[in-house]
Enzyme design. Structure first.
Site, PDB file in Angstrom:
ATOM      1  CE  LYS A  57     -42.627  35.973  36.287  1.00  0.00           C
ATOM      2  NZ  LYS A  57     -42.191  34.804  37.077  1.00  0.00           N
ATOM      3  CE  LYS A 108     -31.304  40.566  37.335  1.00  0.00           C
ATOM      4  NZ  LYS A 108     -32.732  40.137  37.355  1.00  0.00           N
ATOM      5  CD  GLU A 155     -30.138  43.534  32.730  1.00  0.00           C
ATOM      6  OE1 GLU A 155     -29.192  42.909  33.222  1.00  0.00           O
ATOM      7  OE2 GLU A 155     -31.266  43.620  33.268  1.00  0.00           O
ATOM      8  CD  GLU A 210     -31.785  31.806  35.843  1.00  0.00           C
ATOM      9  OE1 GLU A 210     -31.035  32.760  35.568  1.00  0.00           O
ATOM     10  OE2 GLU A 210     -32.958  31.723  35.421  1.00  0.00           O
ATOM     11  N   GLY A 217     -38.842  32.416  34.461  1.00  0.00           N
ATOM     12  CA  GLY A 217     -38.496  32.874  33.123  1.00  0.00           C
ATOM     13  C   GLY A 217     -37.979  31.776  32.221  1.00  0.00           C
ATOM     14  NE  ARG A 218     -34.531  28.094  36.184  1.00  0.00           N
ATOM     15  CZ  ARG A 218     -34.864  28.873  37.198  1.00  0.00           C
ATOM     16  NH1 ARG A 218     -35.056  30.172  36.996  1.00  0.00           N
ATOM     17  NH2 ARG A 218     -34.999  28.376  38.425  1.00  0.00           N
ATOM     18  CG  HIS A 242     -14.687  20.412  11.550  1.00  0.00           C
ATOM     19  ND1 HIS A 242     -13.681  19.903  10.766  1.00  0.00           N
ATOM     20  CD2 HIS A 242     -15.821  19.746  11.180  1.00  0.00           C
ATOM     21  CE1 HIS A 242     -14.176  18.986   9.946  1.00  0.00           C
ATOM     22  NE2 HIS A 242     -15.469  18.876  10.180  1.00  0.00           N
TER      23      HIS A 242
END
Length: 522
Positions: free
Chosen positions: A208, A498, A214, A352, A265-266, A383
């Site tokens: 954005k 960050k 990253e 978040e 973002g999420r 399992h």
């Protein structure tokens, strides 16, 4: 105008704290399973018969919804109120899939028209790629889309792609393979690049701000690989970014598609963030069907009757479990391999959003807020960590997701039943086993039961049901944030690390930070 109050200031808080816990071992019955269910969009349903609620508690939860003005707050949100108080922003992700109320204007722009415009631009681009109008330098068709992004620019779109990949192949809708690069760990990008023919890849850079460390690092990694292959990176890359970012009008990209500050973002899988990769992979028509499923589920979230509003009811029961029963985790257990990354997406969506210890006004709250979310697909999880879920010291509410039919349709009858029948049998058995348990004189084999769960049941995982499933959980998280009076739409908790990482890279460290830097040979 709605009133924003802390949960413990509401009359409903005290009343719910005075309720007696429902004994699931005694309560679960065939009649209860039939009656405790709510229709969802795309033919799905939300069944809460194995939750520790009864009619009295449901009545109190309805009063909580009314007292906290939950649906009214949702109405303010979709009509363009500044709900994100931390950043003083509107919250508009529902608007990417439909208009629930009035026209919303921000920055002098009709936002619904803006989102539709971006969807149309993406559709046009994707169609041209599929038709061979946009090709690589040799005139060859692109075969793979590679998304470069992190957090919400990766988790949601990746989960949605994996959820529909096999369905699309069986239904003749599979257009391009998709890969995802997210981690700044160089092994992530290197592994993806080693698995594809870069000359036939379109790389989708998603940021954005256009400054995400990253993502820009991985972009440089990809550009280096393209250069080494003798390829012009600008003929292989598109950007999904804001109109004000440095990427917006750069000649480094074939095209740019826009998002804005009003979608976190999420919450961005139904925006250009998910739209570009899903439209390239499956075609714009399939992405549109996905949006339609989400839009239909959003409409149900407008209903003030909690027994006709699955997301609201799911949210209220979750609040009751978190605050009155003291359960601090929730396991999301999809009995569908296609949803293998869906719990990871919900982990970010929920934790978040509601992992906050101050309210919307920056004041500390005196009650628990968001739970820990984790999960894996069944039956693999049975399992693995189900041992703790069945017999551990902590009671962990469970959220099952199941479908009557598989996506691919290939199956075989073994020992009198198909694999799909065995999968569904395991879901039913687990719900009853968790709720009712089993008495045994050997305490090592004793199951106390009383472990609550709900299940979302659908016919098949399709674009529509996936969209409805996504919207259900987005709206659940939103309603819970309203109850807890937290801002579910900012994420300051991701920022400090960050900032410190940038200090480390600039060698501006002292104290413990300097020692850790030395240990890691930075």
């Amino acid at each position: 105008m709605v009133a924003w109050k802390n949960f413990d200031q509401l009359e409903s808080y005290k009343a719910l704290n005075e309720t007696e816990c429902v004994d699931l071992v005694q309560a679960l019955s065939a009649e209860r399973v039939k009656n405790y269910t709510v229709p969802m969009a795309a033919g799905m349903s939300y069944n809460y018969a194995a939750k520790q609620v009864d009619d009295k508690i449901l009545e109190l939860l309805a009063k909580l919804s009314e007292e906290a003005e939950l649906v009214e707050k949702f109405k303010e949100l979709y009509n363009g109120a500044v709900i994100n108080t931390g950043e003083q922003r509107l919250v508009l992700h529902q608007l990417t899939r439909g208009q629930l109320g009035n026209a919303v204007t921000a920055d002098g722009v009709d936002k619904r028209a803006f989102y539709v415009e971006q969807q149309n631009k993406i559709a046009d681009f994707a169609n041209k790629v599929h038709n061979g109008e946009i090709t690589n330098e040799k005139g060859e068709k692109f075969t793979t889309a590679v998304q470069i992004g992190i957090g919400g620019s990766d988790l949601g779109p990746r989960a949605m792609y994996l959820a529909l990949e096999n369905w699309a192949k069986v239904n003749g809708c599979f257009k391009m393979d998709a890969k995802f690069i997210s981690n700044v760990d160089p092994d992530d990008a290197a592994a993806v690049l080693n698995s594809v023919d870069v000359s036939k890849c379109i790389f989708i850079l998603v940021s954005k701000s256009g400054t995400t460390l990253e993502t820009l690092t991985n972009e440089s990694f990809v550009k280096d690989a393209l250069a080494k292959a003798g390829l012009d990176a600008s003929k292989h890359m598109i950007a999904v970014t804001s109109e004000t970012s440095p990427l917006a009008k750069s000649s480094d990209y074939l095209a740019a598609f826009f998002m804005d500050d009003y979608i976190g973002g999420r919450y961005s899988s139904t925006s250009a963030v998910g739209g570009a990769v899903l439209s390239l992979a499956f075609g714009p028509e399939i992405f549109a069907r996905f949006l339609n499923g989400a839009a239909e589920e959003d409409k149900l979230a407008m209903n003030s009757n909690i027994k006709e509003n699955p997301a609201l009811l799911d949210a209220l029961i979750g609040v009751y479990e978190r605050n009155m029963l003291g359960y601090d985790s929730t396991a999301v257990l999809p009995y569908s391999q296609a949803l293998s990354r869906f719990p990871a997406h919900l982990q970010q969506l929920d934790m978040e959003s509601n992992g906050k210890s101050v309210n919307r006004f920056g004041e500390p709250v005196d009650y628990p807020t968001g739970p820990v979310i984790f999960g894996e697909p069944g039956t693999n999880g049975q399992h693995s960590f189900y041992q703790l879920l069945h017999q551990g010291t902590d009671i962990i509410p469970l959220q099952f997701i199941g479908f009557k039919n598989s996506q691919i349709g290939t199956d075989v009858d073994i020992q009198g039943s198909t694999s799909q029948q065995k999968l569904c049998a395991n879901v039913a058995a687990q719900i009853v086993a968790f709720a009712c348990g089993k008495e045994d004189e050997n305490k090592n084999k004793n199951f106390e039961g009383g472990r609550p769960s709900s299940i979302i049941i659908g016919d098949q995982l399709t674009p529509e049901s996936l969209g409805a499933l996504l919207a259900h959980f987005e709206n659940k998280v939103m309603f819970q944030g309203f109850v807890w009076n937290v801002n579910s739409f900012d994420q300051e908790g991701v920022q400090l690390g960050k900032v410190l990482a940038k200090r480390v890279l600039a060698h501006e460290t002292d104290g413990a930070l300097a020692v850790y830097s030395d240990l890691l040979n930075i």
